[in-house]
Write a protein that holds these residues in place. Structure first.
Motif, PDB file in Angstrom:
ATOM      1  N   UNK A 172      37.232 -48.148  14.402  1.00  0.00           N
ATOM      2  CA  UNK A 172      36.612 -49.268  13.473  1.00  0.00           C
ATOM      3  C   UNK A 172      36.613 -49.046  12.185  1.00  0.00           C
ATOM      4  N   UNK A 173      36.594 -50.162  11.177  1.00  0.00           N
ATOM      5  CA  UNK A 173      36.455 -49.804   9.668  1.00  0.00           C
ATOM      6  C   UNK A 173      37.197 -48.694   9.041  1.00  0.00           C
ATOM      7  N   UNK A 174      38.191 -48.373   9.636  1.00  0.00           N
ATOM      8  CA  UNK A 174      39.005 -47.232   8.905  1.00  0.00           C
ATOM      9  C   UNK A 174      40.354 -47.882   8.236  1.00  0.00           C
ATOM     10  N   UNK A 175      40.686 -47.514   7.045  1.00  0.00           N
ATOM     11  CA  UNK A 175      41.736 -48.053   6.407  1.00  0.00           C
ATOM     12  C   UNK A 175      42.907 -47.096   6.583  1.00  0.00           C
ATOM     13  N   UNK A 176      44.002 -47.863   7.000  1.00  0.00           N
ATOM     14  CA  UNK A 176      45.014 -47.049   7.450  1.00  0.00           C
ATOM     15  C   UNK A 176      45.973 -46.526   6.285  1.00  0.00           C
ATOM     16  N   UNK A 177      45.868 -47.146   5.146  1.00  0.00           N
ATOM     17  CA  UNK A 177      46.637 -46.803   4.229  1.00  0.00           C
ATOM     18  C   UNK A 177      45.857 -45.677   3.242  1.00  0.00           C
ATOM     19  N   UNK A 178      44.520 -45.870   3.211  1.00  0.00           N
ATOM     20  CA  UNK A 178      43.797 -44.623   2.377  1.00  0.00           C
ATOM     21  C   UNK A 178      44.114 -43.330   3.118  1.00  0.00           C
ATOM     22  N   UNK A 179      44.295 -43.515   4.728  1.00  0.00           N
ATOM     23  CA  UNK A 179      44.442 -42.276   5.275  1.00  0.00           C
ATOM     24  C   UNK A 179      45.720 -41.769   5.258  1.00  0.00           C
ATOM     25  N   UNK A 180      46.754 -42.800   5.076  1.00  0.00           N
ATOM     26  CA  UNK A 180      48.054 -42.471   4.849  1.00  0.00           C
ATOM     27  C   UNK A 180      48.489 -41.346   3.545  1.00  0.00           C
ATOM     28  N   UNK A 181      47.504 -41.848   2.645  1.00  0.00           N
ATOM     29  CA  UNK A 181      47.684 -41.196   1.063  1.00  0.00           C
ATOM     30  C   UNK A 181      47.528 -39.708   1.353  1.00  0.00           C
ATOM     31  N   UNK A 182      46.533 -39.506   2.294  1.00  0.00           N
ATOM     32  CA  UNK A 182      46.260 -38.040   2.420  1.00  0.00           C
ATOM     33  C   UNK A 182      46.315 -37.501   3.871  1.00  0.00           C
TER      34      UNK A 182
END
Lengths: 314, 215
Positions: free
Chosen positions: A132-142
């Motif tokens: 929940x409440x996790x941003x996939x794109x910001x995870x992708x950056x790193x």
């Protein structure tokens, strides 16, 4: 101790008074001139150690400040470029966004296409649940940070795309190591979570003409239609050495000739990354099977109901 | 100093500083410096052009800064100071490229960072800027950077035209040529061909400038 310099030959004598004759050229004492060892302050003596240390310290501080300032000032723009690049790669894996180089405003074009085709994104954890409440794109950056963690703690992004004719596909980012540096890519899976629709790979510094060939359509196109499951078990995609080695094998592709280590890197990358998603994929497949069974079970019932209705109508 | 007559900004001597690296003392084809990057980034015109601009900026400003500092630099750490100034400028250029021309910066990849080790820059700082006033040093830097850049652009022109059939990314060889059996020479895209083109340029250049030929 004073210093006396012979003005004839330049010999320097150290003592309290000038020598009677110069030991080198024999000039009399009157030719000797006292060397004024004027004490220069360290500020004016360029070869003074304190001066050198102070000089380098000031220089380093100034340079560091300038670079830090520049880096901070340009960071948002650089990050925006990285975001556009990632979006563009995600679109490429589903065969969209191909006109980017011709578009007058690349950023706007990619943003538009991305908004059009990528309908959802979420993050899954190792036990196969959505976070929940996790941003996939910001995870992708790193993404690297996630793969540095032990497998059980990884949280991995999933992107959901919907094509023009409404077909849903899932895009999984992958990250691994090649020969010289990191390699990464995006794998688009059909909604059966098995068949590969398309892949796109990129690399930081693989050898041009050899390992770097993994980022060419010739290599990437091989993946189309391959399956990551074999008889219900996740086997990932093997990258086999030798031209035509993968012929007839639905779970393998041919390696890049001359790029053995990079090819092996692709294989390892896919295996590691798919296993990170394994729990989630298994769940999705189980749900899918269950719903198919349910649909299959419901259909005859529905048919009977209709019959019943028809009968009652009569 | 005050007794010296003030030189006009673009005196004949200063103009010569700016223009002689184009031909008579060209860093690439006469001094044979900076060959490595001339081979690496010249497969396409766009990266070659960006590289030329980057090197020009770095040479010009490292010359200017070193010339301004020349009277304060302790000779014992002279080379270190030069390296710090050049490296700082290169990092700045790299950051700017990443922010404004991301695609090109990806193509140039490691070669932007390697501008630091480009012999032209260290050579000009050491040979010229440390002994001259800021303005002539600045011009000298621009001249040498541009002299390097011109060669880069000439090489990349031929490599892109013959290797990919495009110029600046636009197709110039018409489709009917390909339909009639013409094909791009992919050897042109590999670095060794750049070396051969450099050789050809040197040959042509020397045949016009006989004074440069070693007796």
């Amino acid at each position: 101790m004073k210093k006396f310099k012979c003005s004839v030959c330049g010999y320097i004598y150290e003592g309290d008074a000038a020598p009677a004759t110069c030991p080198v050229c024999g000039a009399p004492a009157s030719e000797f001139i006292e060397e004024k060892t004027a004490k220069k302050s360290w500020l004016h003596d360029k070869n003074n150690n304190i001066y050198i240390i102070a000089y380098s310290t000031v220089m380093v501080v100034i340079v560091a400040a300038v670079l830090a300032f520049a880096s901070l000032g340009l960071q948002s723009k650089q990050n925006a470029n990285i975001v556009v690049e990632k979006k563009s790669a995600i679109l490429m894996s589903i065969g969209q966004g191909t006109e980017a180089d011709k578009a007058p405003n690349k950023t706007a074009y990619i943003d538009e296409e991305y908004a059009k085709y990528i309908t959802d994104s979420y993050v899954v954890n190792a036990s196969g649940d959505k976070v929940e409440n996790a941003d996939a794109f910001s995870l992708l950056i790193d993404l690297k940070a996630q793969y540095d963690k032990p497998e059980a703690e990884r949280e991995l992004p999933v992107f959901v795309s919907k094509s023009d004719d409404g077909v849903v596909r899932y895009i999984l980012p992958v990250w691994g190591a090649g020969l010289w540096g990191p390699i990464w890519g995006y794998v688009a899976l059909e909604s059966d979570w098995d068949t590969i629709y398309g892949v796109v790979f990129d690399h930081k510094s693989e050898t041009p003409g050899l390992g770097a060939e993994i980022a060419t359509p010739a290599f990437e196109d091989q993946f189309k239609g391959k399956e990551i499951f074999k008889e219900g078990e996740m086997v990932s995609i093997a990258v086999l050495k030798g031209a035509g080695a993968s012929a007839g094998n639905n779970n393998a592709v041919d390696a890049v000739s001359g790029g053995t280590i990079t090819s092996r890197g692709v294989q390892t990358m896919l295996k590691t990354c798919f296993s990170g998603y394994a729990a989630y994929i298994e769940k999705q497949r189980a749900e899918m099977n269950a719903s198919q069974v349910a649909v299959a079970a419901e259909e005859p019932l529905a048919a009977e109901n209709i019959n019943v209705n028809e009968e009652s109508n009569e | 100093m005050s007794s010296k007559e003030k030189e006009p900004l673009f005196s004949a001597k200063n103009i010569k500083l700016l223009t002689s690296p184009f031909s008579q003392s060209n860093p690439v084809i006469v001094q044979i410096l900076g060959i490595c990057s001339a081979l690496a980034v010249t497969a396409k015109m766009k990266p070659a052009f960006v590289m030329a601009i980057s090197v020009t900026v770095v040479t010009a400003f490292s010359n200017l800064i070193m010339s301004l500092l020349r009277k304060t630099i302790p000779s014992r750490i002279r080379i270190i100071v030069q390296l710090v100034v050049i490296a700082a400028l290169v990092i700045l250029v790299d950051q700017v490229l990443k922010a404004y021309v991301y695609d090109v910066s990806k193509q140039l990849s490691v070669f932007v960072g390697l501008i630091i080790t480009n012999c032209i820059i260290m050579g000009r700082v050491e040979a010229f800027a440390l002994g001259n006033k800021p303005w002539p040093s600045f011009l000298d830097g621009i001249g040498n950077g541009a002299g390097y850049g011109i060669i880069l652009i000439i090489i990349s022109f031929f490599r892109e035209l013959l290797g990919s059939g495009t110029l600046w990314g636009y197709q110039v060889i018409p489709d009917w040529c390909y339909q009639h059996g013409y094909s791009n020479n992919s050897l042109m895209l590999l670095p060794p061909m750049a070396l051969i083109i450099v050789g050809l340029i040197i040959w042509i250049h020397r045949s016009y400038n006989k004074n440069l030929i070693d007796k």
